[in-house]
Design a protein around this motif. Structure first.
Motif, PDB file in Angstrom:
ATOM      1  N   ARG A  95       0.855  -1.180   0.000  1.00 55.51           N
ATOM      2  CA  ARG A  95       0.000   0.000   0.000  1.00 55.51           C
ATOM      3  C   ARG A  95       0.889   1.227   0.000  1.00 55.51           C
ATOM      4  NH1 ARG A  95      -4.845   1.614  -1.805  1.00 55.51           N
ATOM      5  NH2 ARG A  95      -5.842   3.132  -0.452  1.00 55.51           N
ATOM      6  N   GLU A 121      -2.362   5.085  -2.476  1.00 57.11           N
ATOM      7  CA  GLU A 121      -3.239   5.972  -1.706  1.00 57.11           C
ATOM      8  C   GLU A 121      -2.783   7.414  -1.919  1.00 57.11           C
ATOM      9  OE1 GLU A 121      -4.142   7.238   2.914  1.00 57.11           O
ATOM     10  OE2 GLU A 121      -3.529   5.173   2.490  1.00 57.11           O
ATOM     11  N   GLN A 180      -7.505   6.457  -9.169  1.00 56.15           N
ATOM     12  CA  GLN A 180      -7.584   5.485  -8.074  1.00 56.15           C
ATOM     13  C   GLN A 180      -8.072   4.123  -8.557  1.00 56.15           C
ATOM     14  OE1 GLN A 180      -6.891   7.448  -4.112  1.00 56.15           O
ATOM     15  NE2 GLN A 180      -5.988   5.985  -5.500  1.00 56.15           N
ATOM     16  N   ARG A 181      -9.027   4.114  -9.490  1.00 56.75           N
ATOM     17  CA  ARG A 181      -9.500   2.830 -10.020  1.00 56.75           C
ATOM     18  C   ARG A 181      -8.399   2.105 -10.786  1.00 56.75           C
ATOM     19  NH1 ARG A 181     -14.243   5.803 -11.179  1.00 56.75           N
ATOM     20  NH2 ARG A 181     -13.619   6.039 -13.381  1.00 56.75           N
ATOM     21  N   ARG A 182      -7.577   2.868 -11.491  1.00 49.12           N
ATOM     22  CA  ARG A 182      -6.502   2.249 -12.262  1.00 49.12           C
ATOM     23  C   ARG A 182      -5.315   1.860 -11.393  1.00 49.12           C
ATOM     24  NH1 ARG A 182      -6.341   6.691 -17.206  1.00 49.12           N
ATOM     25  NH2 ARG A 182      -8.410   6.206 -18.082  1.00 49.12           N
ATOM     26  N   ASN A 183      -5.176   2.510 -10.233  1.00 41.34           N
ATOM     27  CA  ASN A 183      -4.031   2.264  -9.343  1.00 41.34           C
ATOM     28  C   ASN A 183      -4.513   2.063  -7.908  1.00 41.34           C
ATOM     29  OD1 ASN A 183      -1.597   3.108 -11.297  1.00 41.34           O
ATOM     30  ND2 ASN A 183      -3.221   4.643 -11.514  1.00 41.34           N
ATOM     31  N   PRO A 184      -5.226   0.972  -7.645  1.00 41.27           N
ATOM     32  CA  PRO A 184      -5.801   0.768  -6.306  1.00 41.27           C
ATOM     33  C   PRO A 184      -4.767   0.575  -5.204  1.00 41.27           C
ATOM     34  CG  PRO A 184      -6.039  -1.202  -7.656  1.00 41.27           C
ATOM     35  CD  PRO A 184      -5.549  -0.125  -8.570  1.00 41.27           C
ATOM     36  N   ASP A 185      -3.520   0.281  -5.596  1.00 40.15           N
ATOM     37  CA  ASP A 185      -2.475   0.079  -4.594  1.00 40.15           C
ATOM     38  C   ASP A 185      -1.823   1.385  -4.149  1.00 40.15           C
ATOM     39  OD1 ASP A 185      -1.489   0.344  -7.199  1.00 40.15           O
ATOM     40  OD2 ASP A 185       0.433  -0.559  -6.647  1.00 40.15           O
ATOM     41  N   SER A 239     -10.903   9.873  -9.069  1.00 44.60           N
ATOM     42  CA  SER A 239     -11.405   8.502  -8.980  1.00 44.60           C
ATOM     43  C   SER A 239     -10.909   7.646 -10.146  1.00 44.60           C
ATOM     44  CB  SER A 239     -12.938   8.495  -8.937  1.00 44.60           C
ATOM     45  OG  SER A 239     -13.478   9.076 -10.119  1.00 44.60           O
TER      46      SER A 239
END
Length: 322
Positions: A85, A116, A109-114, A106
């Motif tokens: 993370r 933060e 974030q959807r493309r790179n969920p890892d 967003s």
């Protein structure tokens, strides 16, 4: 640290009893810690009368100690975070963050969920020590040399805009006629109404009423709420223009605000994540620039508003395609 934590807990409620309950210790233990802190500092922090009250030194320490503990907690959280993370720290102007960055974030974030993304805001040029606390810094600049190693990604025309109802039954036939309305500008903007009227070929009209608001967002909200005509960068108001919440009463060719630039800190802990973000940012900026040319170039206010525009392509002082 225990003494500081005890004092901070007392300051929250100005009560030794409530502080003791919050910390899970006795009233006496909290009192002794605060007394020890006062002896160490050589000043009184609290007036112990019928009710507790801060001394001047105590109030100063209390205001500083809360953010310091928050910063420590954040640093410890990042250090103890699992390796899968990642944290990417972005610092950008507040109105840009609210009106442009967050609505698009967003997608990243959807493309790179890892990854933060943590956002903070600022408008001044970054200090050297901010390289330690930020991965990417975004600013509006007049010249690139004021922010070394930065890259331009988002441009803006500067537009006078207002709520459509302000122009109900009004015909605006010349730039100088905007002076009949309340005019609004942001103190943080690099271009003001005096510059706009100069570009239109006029000094600021004597009857002009100009209200300079502290932040760009204040000027934007004032325009949306029908309080006047505000000078705003197009990048931040495209959605409002397209949705008809704002309209352009007069448009000058070649009137621009500062571009938005980004820079990656040389001390960023994760260059790969930072590179992913700025690649995405550049693509979003290019798309927004294209949308801006489309929305502003094709923008035609409703005829029912009574707004009159000279032919497209007219000279300075007249509207034209951008």
């Amino acid at each position: 640290m225990n003494a500081l934590r005890s004092f901070e807990a007392v300051g929250q409620s100005l009560s030794f009893t409530r502080a003791a309950e919050a910390l899970g210790v006795t009233h006496g233990a909290v009192s002794r810690q605060v007394t020890a802190l006062e002896k160490m500092l050589g000043v009184r922090l609290l007036e112990r009368g019928a009710r507790l009250a801060f001394t001047r030194d105590g109030e100063l320490l209390f205001k500083r100690i809360g953010p310091a503990f928050e910063s420590l907690n954040e640093a410890m959280s990042e250090v103890s975070r699992p390796d899968d993370r990642l944290v990417l720290r972005i610092n950008a102007p507040p109105t840009f963050t609210m009106k442009w960055l967050i609505p698009r974030l967003s997608v990243f974030q959807r493309r790179n969920p890892d990854i933060e993304v943590r956002l903070s805001t600022g408008i001044d040029l970054p200090r050297d020590d901010e390289a330690h606390s930020q991965d990417i810094i975004i600013r509006r600049l007049v010249r690139i040399d004021t922010f070394p190693s930065s890259t331009s990604f988002l441009s803006s025309a500067l537009l006078p805009v207002c709520a459509p109802e302000m122009l109900q039954g009004v015909k605006v036939r010349a730039a100088i006629e905007l002076a009949q309305f309340q005019l609004i500008e942001a103190a943080t903007s690099g271009v003001k109404w005096a510059d706009w009227f100069a570009k239109a070929g006029h000094p600021v009209p004597a009857q002009a009423r100009i209200n300079s608001l502290e932040q760009m967002f204040f000027a934007m909200q004032a325009a949306l709420d029908g309080l006047g005509i505000a000078l705003l960068p197009s990048a931040l108001i495209l959605d409002d223009l397209a949705a008809g919440r704002l309209t352009i009463p007069w448009h000058l060719n070649g009137m621009h605000e500062r571009d938005y630039f980004y820079a990656v800190s040389p001390l960023s802990k994760d260059k790969r994540s930072a590179a992913q973000f700025v690649t995405w940012l550049a693509k979003e900026g290019a798309d927004a620039n294209q949308l801006g040319r489309s929305v502003i170039g094709d923008f035609v206010p409703s005829a029912s508003l009574g707004v009159s525009f000279p032919p497209s392509g007219a000279q300075s002082g007249n509207p034209g395609a951008t």
